[in-house]
Design an enzyme around this catalytic site. Structure first.
Site, PDB file in Angstrom:
ATOM      1  N   THR A  56       0.817  -1.346   0.023  1.00 16.73           N
ATOM      2  CA  THR A  56       0.036  -0.009   0.029  1.00 16.73           C
ATOM      3  C   THR A  56       0.833   1.308  -0.139  1.00 16.73           C
ATOM      4  O   THR A  56       0.492   2.208  -0.686  1.00 16.73           O
ATOM      5  CB  THR A  56      -1.079   0.023   1.268  1.00 16.73           C
ATOM      6  N   SER A 105       1.756  -7.738  -1.317  1.00 12.95           N
ATOM      7  CA  SER A 105       2.572  -8.570  -0.432  1.00 12.95           C
ATOM      8  C   SER A 105       1.835 -10.112  -0.232  1.00 12.95           C
ATOM      9  O   SER A 105       2.529 -10.947   0.155  1.00 12.95           O
ATOM     10  CB  SER A 105       2.905  -8.118   0.938  1.00 12.95           C
ATOM     11  N   THR A 157       1.718  -4.521   4.207  1.00 15.12           N
ATOM     12  CA  THR A 157       1.422  -4.913   5.663  1.00 15.12           C
ATOM     13  C   THR A 157       0.829  -6.248   5.820  1.00 15.12           C
ATOM     14  O   THR A 157       1.009  -6.858   6.795  1.00 15.12           O
ATOM     15  CB  THR A 157       0.498  -3.736   6.272  1.00 15.12           C
TER      16      THR A 157
HETATM   17  N1  DGL Z   1      -1.915  -5.509  -1.011  1.00 18.06           N
HETATM   18  C1  DGL Z   1      -1.784  -5.397   0.435  1.00 18.06           C
HETATM   19  C2  DGL Z   1      -0.327  -5.555   0.598  1.00 18.06           C
HETATM   20  O1  DGL Z   1       0.457  -5.453  -0.225  1.00 18.06           O
HETATM   21  C3  DGL Z   1      -2.048  -4.172   0.842  1.00 18.06           C
HETATM   22  C4  DGL Z   1      -2.017  -4.043   2.301  1.00 18.06           C
HETATM   23  C5  DGL Z   1      -1.000  -2.853   2.723  1.00 18.06           C
HETATM   24  O2  DGL Z   1       0.098  -3.145   2.020  1.00 18.06           O
HETATM   25  O3  DGL Z   1      -1.369  -2.431   3.822  1.00 18.06           O
HETATM   26  O4  DGL Z   1       0.068  -6.136   1.615  1.00 18.06           O
END
Ligand code: DGL
Length: 327
Positions: A12, A58, A91
């Site tokens: 994010t 992620s 995250t």
């Molecule tokens: N797509 C999620 C990730 O990359 C988004 C969550 C985030 O990074 O807060 O983990």
């Protein structure tokens, strides 16, 4: 000025969406150079070098990606002019990569993982402050030798106990019973405690020579869970983690299948509560499982994968889990 490498992997913190809003955004829009440019005052903290390894959500991280990050950190760490590292990360699986790096990387130089809960385009985005504080921590002399740390929302967490415990609030991370190991206020770290657990240079593992890791699956036990879930997960796996109820238990219907599985591959019992300890019980003697001690199921999966690169012996694996639990 200290030299800090910021290694971008996505999440994010690198995303953009509808102005003001926190949902329905696209990952991987900003690269690490753009992230650094967007943080006021960050260049006064350190001489910052940005390097983009991947730019993904992620949930799409793989062991191969984690190994690439670990190897790059080890490589850069051998350069005396480099003081520390920041890894930007989504995250959602941050706690897994943080613990993986804690085991795989072999430097005492500070490694800080960070991200954001809100995209840069949201009102009240949190990424800039998290990145600012992470660079400050990675450049700080008192941060060395503490293993991989995460900085989220002004708190510093130890990788072994980092846990995302909320799906959308900015203050989404916890260190469970271990709490946070300190605070960041702007560029000043306040260290409250030091981890007793082996990590990085003292972990007993390294990324060197690894092209992958043994396959370890995790199964969640819940009321009326069909034991065939366990059979399916064990198929083709080198090890298994049971995210059991309470102290890591599964009901009677699971015992024969657990016993059969544990006769073929190591099965770690961890707790779906994500906190506390799972210690040796008559259950383990009866079923052949290995208690996961202080490791939550996500960390137990990673530790078992590394342990399996060295041994398949249940007793030796239990000793490794004890060592990572402060015993
Ligand atoms: N797509 C999620 C990730 O990359 C988004 C969550 C985030 O990074 O807060 O983990």
């Amino acid at each position: 000025m200290k030299k800090v490498y910021v290694i971008g992997t996505g999440g994010t913190i690198s995303s953009a969406g509808r102005e003001g809003s926190t949902t329905n955004y696209t990952n991987g829009v900003f690269d690490v150079a753009a992230l650094i440019e967007g943080v006021p005052g960050i260049k006064d903290l350190a001489d910052i070098c940005g390097e983009q390894i991947i730019n993904i959500s992620s949930e799409d991280m793989t062991v191969k990606d984690m190994l690439a990050v670990a190897r790059r950190i080890d490589e850069l760490a051998s350069d005396d002019s480099v003081s520390g590292f920041v890894v930007t990360h989504g995250t959602n699986t941050m706690e897994e990569t943080a613990f993986f790096l804690d085991l795989a990387v072999s430097t005492e130089k500070p490694i800080v993982i960070t991200g954001s809960m809100r995209p840069a385009t949201a009102a009240g985005a949190d990424g800039a402050m998290n990145l600012y504080e992470s660079v400050a921590l990675a450049a700080h002399p008192s941060a060395a030798g503490r293993g991989v740390m995460a900085v989220m929302g002004d708190r510093i967490f130890d990788a072994a106990f980092l846990h995302k415990s909320n799906a959308f609030r900015v203050d989404a991370f916890t260190g469970g019973d271990a709490g946070c190991i300190g605070y960041m206020q702007d560029d000043v770290p306040f260290f409250l405690q030091r981890s007793e657990l082996p990590h990085t240079a003292r972990s007993g593992f390294s990324a060197g020579g690894l092209t992958g890791l043994p396959k370890v699956e995790t199964v969640l036990f819940y009321v009326d869970a069909d034991p065939r879930i366990l059979t399916a997960a064990a198929e083709g796996a080198d090890g298994l983690v049971l995210a059991g109820a309470g102290g890591g238990f599964a009901g009677r219907a699971w015992e024969p299948v657990l016993k059969e599985t544990a006769g073929k591959i190591p099965v770690i019992r961890a707790s779906r509560t994500m906190d506390g300890v799972v210690t040796r019980d008559d259950y383990d003697t009866r079923v052949g499982t290995v208690p996961g001690y202080a490791l939550d199921p996500l960390k137990a999966r990673i530790l078992l994968s590394f342990a399996l690169t060295k041994t398949r012996d249940h007793g030796a694996i239990e000793d490794i889990f004890k060592k990572y639990s402060g015993l």
